[in-house]
Design an enzyme around this catalytic site. Sequence first.
Site, mmCIF file in Angstrom:
data_model
loop_
_atom_site.group_PDB
_atom_site.id
_atom_site.type_symbol
_atom_site.label_atom_id
_atom_site.label_comp_id
_atom_site.label_asym_id
_atom_site.label_seq_id
_atom_site.Cartn_x
_atom_site.Cartn_y
_atom_site.Cartn_z
ATOM 1 C CG ASP A 66 -0.352 -0.060 2.535
ATOM 2 O OD1 ASP A 66 0.877 -0.309 2.615
ATOM 3 O OD2 ASP A 66 -1.051 0.142 3.541
ATOM 4 C CE1 TYR A 68 7.607 4.144 1.062
ATOM 5 C CE2 TYR A 68 7.213 5.305 -1.002
ATOM 6 C CZ TYR A 68 7.958 4.400 -0.257
ATOM 7 O OH TYR A 68 9.035 3.763 -0.820
ATOM 8 C CG PHE A 79 8.551 0.068 -3.985
ATOM 9 C CD1 PHE A 79 8.851 -0.361 -2.694
ATOM 10 C CD2 PHE A 79 7.961 -0.844 -4.857
ATOM 11 C CE1 PHE A 79 8.581 -1.660 -2.282
ATOM 12 C CE2 PHE A 79 7.689 -2.145 -4.466
ATOM 13 C CZ PHE A 79 8.005 -2.556 -3.163
ATOM 14 C CG HIS A 188 9.388 -5.757 1.316
ATOM 15 N ND1 HIS A 188 9.830 -4.527 1.756
ATOM 16 C CD2 HIS A 188 8.254 -5.519 0.615
ATOM 17 C CE1 HIS A 188 8.981 -3.593 1.343
ATOM 18 N NE2 HIS A 188 8.024 -4.162 0.656
#
Length: 226
Positions: A66, A68, A79, A188
Amino acid sequence: MKDKNIIWHNFFQKETKKKYFIRLIEKIYIDIKNNNKIIYPKKKYIFNIFKKINFNNLKVVIIGQDPYYGVNQANGFAFSVMPKIKIPPTLKNIYKAIKYDIPSFIIPNHGYLINWVNEGVMLLNSILTVEKGKPQSHANIGWEIFTNNVIKIINFYYKNIVFLLWGTYAKKKHILITSDHLILTTSHPSPLSFHRGFNFCKHFSKTNKYLILHKKKPINWNISLI
């Protein structure tokens, strides 16, 4: 080559009329208007990736979770952050991994990833909105249905797309993708799991080798400095 914009136009026309999608948008509207909640990204950026990507040049899909949830960070690209906003640790780690993989990569002084989008990289969050300061606050309200259907469209109508699935959450999306495409998985890039494989994954050069193999122009991972 068939114009992919027609496919996406039809998809959006049908998808946005479905009950789940209407309820989803209504919830967000009520949260903003009646409950005075602050939602990120700003309204004009929620579908930004679909506005900016060239659907006829789509080559790579990077799946995030999701947006920031800090002030002025989210811009509708997974990102990525707005220009002149401090680069988040996760994105810094992505840059480090590219530098390890492709030594000629110049680490940029910002986190605005429009260059990748222009190269044909879809930076797709599974959840497209979030409440300020509350990560995953908009999980399970309908966004996952929408973005899963986006992945299904890509899987069905395209060939030889590279899907980069980073972390446990993104890896679950592999069930939506067939062998017509390349799936690359690793940990990740967040500080908690960067050293569990992401740092040495070489996904960026592997992506380009696959694209070249299938007679597609490789991605220029370099990003212009601001």
